[in-house]
Design a protein around this motif. Structure first.
Motif, PDB file in Angstrom:
ATOM      1  N   UNK A  58       0.860  -1.180   0.000  1.00  0.00           N
ATOM      2  CA  UNK A  58       0.000   0.000   0.000  1.00  0.00           C
ATOM      3  C   UNK A  58       0.897   1.231   0.000  1.00  0.00           C
ATOM      4  N   UNK A  59       0.575   2.213  -0.828  1.00  0.00           N
ATOM      5  CA  UNK A  59       1.379   3.430  -0.884  1.00  0.00           C
ATOM      6  C   UNK A  59       0.490   4.649  -0.698  1.00  0.00           C
ATOM      7  N   UNK A  60       1.017   5.606   0.057  1.00  0.00           N
ATOM      8  CA  UNK A  60       0.400   6.925   0.180  1.00  0.00           C
ATOM      9  C   UNK A  60       1.204   7.849  -0.722  1.00  0.00           C
ATOM     10  N   UNK A  61       0.544   8.492  -1.653  1.00  0.00           N
ATOM     11  CA  UNK A  61       1.264   9.275  -2.656  1.00  0.00           C
ATOM     12  C   UNK A  61       1.416  10.732  -2.226  1.00  0.00           C
ATOM     13  N   UNK A  62       2.383  11.396  -2.818  1.00  0.00           N
ATOM     14  CA  UNK A  62       2.619  12.817  -2.564  1.00  0.00           C
ATOM     15  C   UNK A  62       1.399  13.614  -3.044  1.00  0.00           C
ATOM     16  N   UNK A  63       0.838  14.400  -2.139  1.00  0.00           N
ATOM     17  CA  UNK A  63      -0.322  15.208  -2.498  1.00  0.00           C
ATOM     18  C   UNK A  63      -1.599  14.425  -2.688  1.00  0.00           C
ATOM     19  N   UNK A  64      -1.582  13.127  -2.372  1.00  0.00           N
ATOM     20  CA  UNK A  64      -2.771  12.303  -2.525  1.00  0.00           C
ATOM     21  C   UNK A  64      -3.164  12.042  -3.964  1.00  0.00           C
ATOM     22  N   UNK A  65      -2.223  12.268  -4.878  1.00  0.00           N
ATOM     23  CA  UNK A  65      -2.515  12.088  -6.300  1.00  0.00           C
ATOM     24  C   UNK A  65      -2.539  10.603  -6.672  1.00  0.00           C
ATOM     25  N   UNK A  66      -3.357  10.273  -7.665  1.00  0.00           N
ATOM     26  CA  UNK A  66      -3.401   8.895  -8.158  1.00  0.00           C
ATOM     27  C   UNK A  66      -2.094   8.574  -8.870  1.00  0.00           C
ATOM     28  N   UNK A  67      -1.695   7.319  -8.813  1.00  0.00           N
ATOM     29  CA  UNK A  67      -0.498   6.891  -9.524  1.00  0.00           C
ATOM     30  C   UNK A  67      -0.781   6.834 -11.019  1.00  0.00           C
ATOM     31  N   UNK A  68       0.081   7.451 -11.798  1.00  0.00           N
ATOM     32  CA  UNK A  68      -0.074   7.425 -13.247  1.00  0.00           C
ATOM     33  C   UNK A  68       0.453   6.108 -13.798  1.00  0.00           C
ATOM     34  N   UNK A  69       0.170   5.849 -15.064  1.00  0.00           N
ATOM     35  CA  UNK A  69       0.707   4.646 -15.702  1.00  0.00           C
ATOM     36  C   UNK A  69       2.234   4.664 -15.680  1.00  0.00           C
ATOM     37  N   UNK A  70       2.793   5.859 -15.837  1.00  0.00           N
ATOM     38  CA  UNK A  70       4.259   5.980 -15.788  1.00  0.00           C
ATOM     39  C   UNK A  70       4.783   5.643 -14.389  1.00  0.00           C
ATOM     40  N   UNK A  71       4.082   6.146 -13.363  1.00  0.00           N
ATOM     41  CA  UNK A  71       4.469   5.836 -11.988  1.00  0.00           C
ATOM     42  C   UNK A  71       4.468   4.327 -11.751  1.00  0.00           C
ATOM     43  N   UNK A  72       3.405   3.670 -12.182  1.00  0.00           N
ATOM     44  CA  UNK A  72       3.279   2.233 -11.971  1.00  0.00           C
ATOM     45  C   UNK A  72       4.378   1.464 -12.693  1.00  0.00           C
ATOM     46  N   UNK A  73       4.677   1.900 -13.898  1.00  0.00           N
ATOM     47  CA  UNK A  73       5.755   1.244 -14.653  1.00  0.00           C
ATOM     48  C   UNK A  73       7.091   1.409 -13.944  1.00  0.00           C
ATOM     49  N   UNK A  74       7.355   2.629 -13.457  1.00  0.00           N
ATOM     50  CA  UNK A  74       8.617   2.892 -12.758  1.00  0.00           C
ATOM     51  C   UNK A  74       8.708   2.118 -11.449  1.00  0.00           C
ATOM     52  N   UNK A  75       7.593   2.016 -10.747  1.00  0.00           N
ATOM     53  CA  UNK A  75       7.588   1.245  -9.499  1.00  0.00           C
ATOM     54  C   UNK A  75       7.855  -0.233  -9.777  1.00  0.00           C
ATOM     55  N   UNK A  76       7.237  -0.766 -10.807  1.00  0.00           N
ATOM     56  CA  UNK A  76       7.469  -2.165 -11.143  1.00  0.00           C
ATOM     57  C   UNK A  76       8.919  -2.403 -11.554  1.00  0.00           C
ATOM     58  N   UNK A  77       9.525  -1.418 -12.186  1.00  0.00           N
ATOM     59  CA  UNK A  77      10.943  -1.537 -12.550  1.00  0.00           C
ATOM     60  C   UNK A  77      11.815  -1.559 -11.308  1.00  0.00           C
ATOM     61  N   UNK A  78      11.528  -0.671 -10.360  1.00  0.00           N
ATOM     62  CA  UNK A  78      12.266  -0.666  -9.095  1.00  0.00           C
ATOM     63  C   UNK A  78      12.153  -2.013  -8.393  1.00  0.00           C
ATOM     64  N   UNK A  79      10.920  -2.530  -8.342  1.00  0.00           N
ATOM     65  CA  UNK A  79      10.665  -3.800  -7.672  1.00  0.00           C
ATOM     66  C   UNK A  79      11.431  -4.934  -8.349  1.00  0.00           C
ATOM     67  N   UNK A  80      11.364  -4.974  -9.666  1.00  0.00           N
ATOM     68  CA  UNK A  80      12.025  -6.047 -10.415  1.00  0.00           C
ATOM     69  C   UNK A  80      13.538  -5.978 -10.283  1.00  0.00           C
ATOM     70  N   UNK A  81      14.074  -4.754 -10.266  1.00  0.00           N
ATOM     71  CA  UNK A  81      15.532  -4.587 -10.225  1.00  0.00           C
ATOM     72  C   UNK A  81      16.124  -4.865  -8.851  1.00  0.00           C
ATOM     73  N   UNK A  82      15.341  -4.660  -7.791  1.00  0.00           N
ATOM     74  CA  UNK A  82      15.918  -4.700  -6.450  1.00  0.00           C
ATOM     75  C   UNK A  82      15.394  -5.817  -5.556  1.00  0.00           C
ATOM     76  N   UNK A  83      14.344  -6.514  -5.969  1.00  0.00           N
ATOM     77  CA  UNK A  83      13.758  -7.542  -5.106  1.00  0.00           C
ATOM     78  C   UNK A  83      13.709  -8.888  -5.825  1.00  0.00           C
ATOM     79  N   UNK A  84      14.034  -9.934  -5.078  1.00  0.00           N
ATOM     80  CA  UNK A  84      13.910 -11.286  -5.608  1.00  0.00           C
ATOM     81  C   UNK A  84      12.435 -11.575  -5.902  1.00  0.00           C
ATOM     82  N   UNK A  85      12.144 -12.496  -6.825  1.00  0.00           N
ATOM     83  CA  UNK A  85      10.752 -12.739  -7.206  1.00  0.00           C
ATOM     84  C   UNK A  85       9.811 -13.016  -6.031  1.00  0.00           C
ATOM     85  N   UNK A  86      10.256 -13.768  -5.039  1.00  0.00           N
ATOM     86  CA  UNK A  86       9.353 -14.110  -3.931  1.00  0.00           C
ATOM     87  C   UNK A  86       9.062 -12.911  -3.020  1.00  0.00           C
ATOM     88  N   UNK A  87       9.863 -11.838  -3.119  1.00  0.00           N
ATOM     89  CA  UNK A  87       9.652 -10.640  -2.300  1.00  0.00           C
ATOM     90  C   UNK A  87       8.751  -9.615  -2.982  1.00  0.00           C
TER      91      UNK A  87
END
Length: 333
Positions: free
Chosen positions: A273-302
């Motif tokens: 769960x994430x609380x965003x800056x200013x309460x703004x909805x996450x954009x498609x770009x935000x979601x893509x960037x977050x998934x990239x961070x997750x994939x690059x830094x976390x093992x699949x099971x995490x």
């Protein structure tokens, strides 16, 4: 005796004098406010700028005009303070002519927030580890020390810390296990509750905190998370704090919380769960960037099974996320 001991230790760790002023907005019913803010200031004869609640505008005014030299609070306080500075378009360091010591505790600290606070105030953000069962902080980062991690420092005078496995055996440096404490500030037990006391007290006067951590090569404690919050997924341990630290790196994320939800087969699903800056909805770009961070830094099971943006994470008055409340939300689809 424990509280008086910590009042002295805390005051000495900050070199508090009667010339100092602390911004006092954290609840005095919490050990953070009672020990770190109130008792330490009384011991040193320092002044308190008392407030019933935290307000970022008022805090900045106190720093600018009222000679506040010590600013202390949970990470959530600093998150709100930085967000307010951004909303007001304040560039660089805000006016704080007397500020010389900045400290956070009472909740996990992530590295992006620490770095942001240090950049804004030009001071090291000190960190510590304590709990209500131990009068004040049991570990503190040394005054003036710039660290590139979020370690909670070394044991204070009169405190001992060890990391143990499930059988209570002490673990080598660098291995993760449960944090045990003992020392002058430790409670004798829970008031009129011998059963609860017996669940946490161990042979030799050690207190089993229920927190997970490890000791670094320099003797500093690194807190990983809560034992009860640890998620077991496909037989592997997932520490929510590790996942949260990755999510918090994204500029659109104000703060995050990760929990495990048990499934029918006994496995646990990792929910973010994430609380965003200013309460703004996450954009498609935000979601893509977050998934990239997750994939690059976390093992699949995490990696989280779901990522949900909510208006505000449920918080306690002392600045901790109420993770159990997140589990009461409808399951993401």
């Amino acid at each position: 005796a424990g509280l008086l001991q910590f009042a002295r230790v805390s005051a000495e760790s900050r070199a508090l004098t009667p010339a100092d002023r602390s911004y006092a907005c954290v609840p005095m019913t919490h050990i953070f406010g009672l020990g770190t803010v109130l008792a330490a200031s009384l011991h040193a004869g320092a002044a308190l700028v008392m407030r019933s609640r935290f307000d970022p505008a008022d805090a900045l005014q106190a720093l600018a005009l009222h000679q506040v030299s010590n600013l202390q609070g949970p990470p959530a306080l600093f998150t709100r303070l930085l967000a307010y500075l951004d909303e007001q378009g304040v560039v660089g360091m805000p006016p704080a002519p007397a500020l010389r010591y900045v400290y956070t505790g009472a909740a996990p600290l992530d590295l992006p927030l620490k770095n942001a606070v240090q950049d804004r105030f030009g001071q090291p953000l000190h960190h510590g580890y304590g709990l209500s069962e131990y009068a004040g902080a049991a570990c503190l980062v040394r005054r003036g020390q710039w660290r590139e991690d979020t370690a909670a420092g070394v044991p204070v005078e009169g405190a001992e810390c060890r990391i143990v496995d499930d059988a209570g055996r002490e673990l080598p440096l660098g291995e993760t296990g449960e944090i045990w404490l003992r020392g002058v500030g430790l409670m004798p037990g829970y008031f009129r509750d011998p059963a609860a006391t017996a669940q946490v007290m161990r042979e030799g006067g050690w207190y089993a905190t229920g927190d997970l951590g490890r000791i670094g090569p320099d003797g500093a404690l690194h807190v990983v998370g809560r034992l009860k919050e640890m998620i077991i997924r496909s037989g592997f341990n997932v520490y929510p704090g590790e996942v949260e630290n990755v999510l918090n790196q994204h500029p659109s994320v104000l703060r995050s919380a990760v929990v495990g939800r048990k499934e029918a087969d006994g496995n646990e699903t990792v929910l973010a769960f994430v609380e965003t800056v200013g309460g703004q909805a996450l954009s498609d770009t935000d979601l893509t960037e977050l998934q990239t961070l997750i994939k690059d830094q976390l093992a699949p099971y995490k990696r989280p099974t779901s990522l949900t943006a909510i208006e505000a994470l449920p918080m306690t008055h002392s600045g901790k996320v109420l993770k159990r409340a997140l589990l009461d939300l409808p399951a993401p689809v």
